[in-house]
Design an enzyme around this catalytic site. Structure first.
Site, PDB file in Angstrom:
ATOM      1  N   HIS A  28       5.298  17.616   9.383  1.00 35.57           N
ATOM      2  CA  HIS A  28       4.576  16.613  10.172  1.00 35.57           C
ATOM      3  C   HIS A  28       4.672  15.214   9.560  1.00 35.57           C
ATOM      4  O   HIS A  28       4.433  14.223  10.253  1.00 35.57           O
ATOM      5  CB  HIS A  28       3.108  17.017  10.366  1.00 35.57           C
ATOM      6  CG  HIS A  28       2.237  16.843   9.163  1.00 35.57           C
ATOM      7  ND1 HIS A  28       1.898  17.872   8.327  1.00 35.57           N
ATOM      8  CD2 HIS A  28       1.614  15.744   8.652  1.00 35.57           C
ATOM      9  CE1 HIS A  28       1.111  17.426   7.371  1.00 35.57           C
ATOM     10  NE2 HIS A  28       0.926  16.137   7.537  1.00 35.57           N
ATOM     11  N   ASP A  30       5.519  24.038   8.583  1.00 28.63           N
ATOM     12  CA  ASP A  30       5.141  22.661   8.246  1.00 28.63           C
ATOM     13  C   ASP A  30       5.818  22.213   6.956  1.00 28.63           C
ATOM     14  O   ASP A  30       5.203  21.619   6.075  1.00 28.63           O
ATOM     15  CB  ASP A  30       3.632  22.502   8.132  1.00 28.63           C
ATOM     16  CG  ASP A  30       3.202  21.046   8.272  1.00 28.63           C
ATOM     17  OD1 ASP A  30       4.052  20.213   8.649  1.00 28.63           O
ATOM     18  OD2 ASP A  30       2.040  20.726   7.986  1.00 28.63           O
ATOM     19  N   SER A  59      -0.329  14.713   2.154  1.00 29.34           N
ATOM     20  CA  SER A  59       0.509  15.738   2.764  1.00 29.34           C
ATOM     21  C   SER A  59       1.906  15.738   2.170  1.00 29.34           C
ATOM     22  O   SER A  59       2.558  14.698   2.081  1.00 29.34           O
ATOM     23  CB  SER A  59       0.599  15.511   4.275  1.00 29.34           C
ATOM     24  OG  SER A  59      -0.663  15.665   4.880  1.00 29.34           O
TER      25      SER A  59
END
Length: 488
Positions: A88, A119, A201
């Site tokens: 993402h 992911d 992230s």
């Protein structure tokens, strides 16, 4: 050396030697820690992304470009000179650049593999200057135990420098990494109480041994200091699939829906006289389970010899840990073509019979495409101002904001299965008003079922007759072929 309470400690030669040795050991340990920390920081990079998301309701357009940042970690071994991050972070990327700790240069990078279902994404940086003096972060092969200390390293928003937060492992569970509103294939996830904020992230989460136990990927907005980590086992699975196949085609699934069998009356109704097992209530026709002969009404007892409990859970790690997670992770961790054995109680008029079904793991093709970057891409066909599109979950989400607001006929398609290889649901998404479609402007969000073609032939009296043949629409491509044939 003798020391008496209340007396001043005398510095004898032996004591001086002991103090000197202790100081040298302490200084050496501190120097090693600083060196290791500095090397680690250089292996965690900041990622700068310019992206343009697709416009699902007007797929001939894209959204305006936006900027975002994330974190990543440098890999070694067969993946040397590659950076691992979250999918993402680089979703819909137009340009990607990476920045080393303590450096001012942003180096260009290229996405070589991305998996929204895991992911995870791999970036390639070809500039030799970027890799000068950078070491690799080692990924452990094990899932950490509960209450283990962890460090989250990355570049969260609120500053430009690297950030380190501490926490412990709070829980091991299963999660759909795409956060689909209708559910999807689930994989193990580690919950930690270390803060994982936007920008974190893709950064590593380290254990006490100095190796990465996983990759940070999400935080819970409604909770305080609740973060989620992709375990290193999933990372190794992703990297192995990329190495063997050159891409990541999707997670494997049995293609079944099950019902828990904790109710005694339900078990008596289905003639279950043993502990454990879940009831199979639906089997996708084109799934690996259907190919092996599984039917609705069967009871699934075990996957690869691992017993499935009445609540659809299986032991995680070992029985002594007391941890249990959903049985579906036994399948999602398989690679395409890998052998799976199912212990099943077959449904029969007389009595249940125990049998073993052997199948080969494979991803399940959905009738309504679900995940951008996996099966869903914006596709459309315009004729006479009528905009036809393939029904996808992203289109439903963007068109109605909440899929529960979509027409019930379209919601029902989310639970239906493919019966043909090229089968799609084609919808009239909207009408671009023009003179040719006057009176149809308000038609939208309805499924196109059939297309009428004219068949002109001669009759006995010499006059031409015209018949309309209605053809069922299989896919958007099929519709285009029929329209082109009618216009030719």
């Amino acid at each position: 050396v003798q020391v008496t309470l209340g007396q001043k400690l005398k510095r004898t030669p032996l004591l001086q030697l002991l103090v000197s040795c202790l100081m040298e050991d302490s200084n050496a340990a501190e120097a090693e820690r600083v060196a290791r920390s500095s090397s680690l920081h250089r292996s965690v990079v900041k990622i700068f992304v310019r992206s343009a998301a697709p416009n699902w309701t007007s797929p001939w357009q894209t959204r305006p470009q936006g900027a975002s940042t994330g974190s990543g970690l440098c890999l070694g071994g067969c993946h040397a000179r590659q950076v691992l991050t979250n999918a993402h972070v680089v979703r819909d990327a137009v340009t990607v650049r990476v920045l080393r700790h303590g450096d001012a240069t942003r180096y260009p990078a290229r996405v070589v593999c991305s998996s929204p279902q895991c992911d995870l994404a791999l970036l390639e940086v070809t500039d030799d200057a970027f890799w000068a003096g950078i070491g690799a972060i080692e990924m452990t092969e094990e899932v950490p135990s509960l209450d283990s200390d962890v460090l989250t390293v990355g570049y969260p928003v609120g500053g430009d420098n690297i950030s380190v937060t501490r926490g412990v492992v709070s829980r091991i569970d299963l999660m759909d990494y795409t956060f689909s509103p209708v559910g999807g294939e689930r994989q193990p996830v580690i919950q930690v109480d270390a803060a994982i904020n936007p920008g974190n992230s893709g950064g590593p989460v380290l254990g006490t041994h100095g190796r990465a136990i996983g990759v940070a990927f999400a935080g819970l907005k409604s909770g305080e200091n609740i973060g989620y980590v992709i375990p290193s086992t999933v990372v190794h699975f992703f990297l192995r699939r990329y190495k063997e196949e050159g891409a990541f085609v999707g997670l494997c699934s049995l293609g079944i829906r099950v019902q828990q069998m904790q109710n005694p009356a339900l078990r008596r109704l289905h003639q279950i006289d043993r502990a454990g097992g879940v009831l199979v209530v639906d089997v996708a026709p084109r799934s690996s389970a259907a190919a092996a002969g599984m039917c609705a009404g069967d009871v699934l007892l075990a996957v690869d010899g691992v017993p499935v409990a009445e609540d659809a859970s299986v032991p995680f790690r070992d029985a002594s840990s007391g941890e249990r997670i959903g049985f579906d992770y036994l399948v999602t961790q398989k690679v395409t073509g890998e052998r799976v054995e199912l212990s099943v109680l077959r449904k029969s008029p007389a009595a249940r019979s125990l049998t073993t079904l052997t199948l080969f793991a494979a991803p399940l093709e959905k009738l309504v495409l679900r995940v951008p970057g996996v099966d869903a891409v914006p596709s459309y066909f315009v004729v006479g101002g009528l905009v036809f599109m393939t029904l996808t979950l992203p289109w439903l989400g963007e068109r109605f904001r909440d899929i529960r607001r979509a027409p019930s006929e379209l919601q029902e398609k989310l639970t239906e299965h493919k019966t043909l290889p090229d089968q799609e649901v084609v919808v009239l998404a909207k009408v671009l008003a023009a003179e040719v479609n006057y009176g149809y402007e308000d038609l939208n969000c309805v499924q196109l079922l059939k297309f009428g073609t004219r068949d002109v032939s001669g009759s006995e009296d010499g006059k031409a007759t015209e018949d309309i043949a209605m053809v069922e629409i299989r896919s958007l491509k099929h519709l285009r072929q029929l329209v082109n044939l009618a216009l030719s």
